[in-house]
Design an enzyme around this catalytic site. Structure first.
Site, PDB file in Angstrom:
ATOM      1  N   CYS A   1      -9.878  10.086   0.052  1.00 51.31           N
ATOM      2  CA  CYS A   1      -9.280   8.723   0.218  1.00 51.31           C
ATOM      3  C   CYS A   1      -9.205   8.272   1.969  1.00 51.31           C
ATOM      4  O   CYS A   1      -9.735   7.100   2.319  1.00 51.31           O
ATOM      5  CB  CYS A   1      -8.326   7.982  -0.567  1.00 51.31           C
TER       6      CYS A   1
ATOM      7  N   ASP B   1      -6.873   8.649   3.708  1.00 54.73           N
ATOM      8  CA  ASP B   1      -5.647   8.750   3.533  1.00 54.73           C
ATOM      9  C   ASP B   1      -4.605   9.587   4.440  1.00 54.73           C
ATOM     10  O   ASP B   1      -5.228  10.314   4.729  1.00 54.73           O
ATOM     11  CB  ASP B   1      -4.808   8.217   2.479  1.00 54.73           C
TER      12      ASP B   1
ATOM     13  N   CYS C   1      -2.029   5.077   0.905  1.00 57.27           N
ATOM     14  CA  CYS C   1      -1.558   3.865  -0.441  1.00 57.27           C
ATOM     15  C   CYS C   1      -0.361   3.679  -1.423  1.00 57.27           C
ATOM     16  O   CYS C   1       0.600   4.564  -0.472  1.00 57.27           O
ATOM     17  CB  CYS C   1      -2.563   4.038  -2.176  1.00 57.27           C
TER      18      CYS C   1
ATOM     19  N   CYS D   1      -2.498  11.493  -4.807  1.00 51.82           N
ATOM     20  CA  CYS D   1      -1.393  10.905  -3.440  1.00 51.82           C
ATOM     21  C   CYS D   1      -0.936  11.802  -2.864  1.00 51.82           C
ATOM     22  O   CYS D   1       0.256  11.625  -1.876  1.00 51.82           O
ATOM     23  CB  CYS D   1      -0.833   9.919  -3.451  1.00 51.82           C
TER      24      CYS D   1
END
Ligand code: FES
Length: 123
Positions: free
Chosen positions: A33, A35, A58, A102
Site C-alpha cells: 500500500c 504506507d 491507514c 497493516c
C-alpha cells in the site's frame, strides 16, 4: 468491523512523535500500500525507556503503531525482539482479515530500530 481497542488507539494514539538523538531509529514501508512507519527508541541499561512513532498510513497502521509502542516500553531489548506482528494484532483484539497486512509494519519497524540501536552500540 474494528475492535474497540483498535478504534481507541486510532482515535487517541499513544506516543506519537519523534525522539531527538534517539538511540535507535527504524523505518519500514509496506510494499502493498506504500504506507510508512518510523519508530524511535531510547534505551537505558538494555531496557527500552521510551518509544515514539510517526506513521504515514491507514487507521489500522496507526493503531498497531500505537499499540507496539505501549508493548515495547519497559521491555529489555531481547524481550522486545520477541514481539511479533501477530502479538500486536492480538493485543488489539484482532484486525479484519484484509487489514492484517497493516500490522506487519509495527513489529518490523520496532525490530529495525533495535537493529539500528545495536549497530550504534557496535554489536
Ligand atoms: Fe497500508 Fe494499512 S493500508 S498499512
Amino acid at each position: 468491523m474494528y475492535s474497540d481497542k483498535v478504534m481507541d488507539h486510532f482515535s487517541n494514539p499513544r506516543n506519537v512523535g519523534e525522539i531527538e538523538n534517539a538511540d535507535g531509529v527504524g523505518e519500514v514501508g509496506n510494499a502493498s500500500c506504500g504506507d510508512i512507519m518510523k519508530i524511535f527508541l531510547t534505551v537505558e541499561d538494555n531496557v527500552i525507556k521510551d518509544v515514539k512513532f510517526k506513521t504515514f498510513g491507514c487507521g489500522a497502521a496507526i493503531a498497531t503503531s500505537s499499540m507496539v509502542t505501549e508493548m515495547a516500553i519497559g521491555k529489555t531489548i531481547e524481550e522486545a525482539l520477541e514481539l511479533t506482528n501477530a502479538a500486536v494484532a492480538e493485543a488489539l483484539d484482532g484486525l479484519p482479515a484484509q487489514k492484517l497486512h497493516c500490522s506487519n509494519l509495527a513489529a518490523d519497524a520496532l525490530h529495525e530500530a533495535i537493529k539500528n540501536y545495536k549497530e550504534k552500540q557496535g554489536e
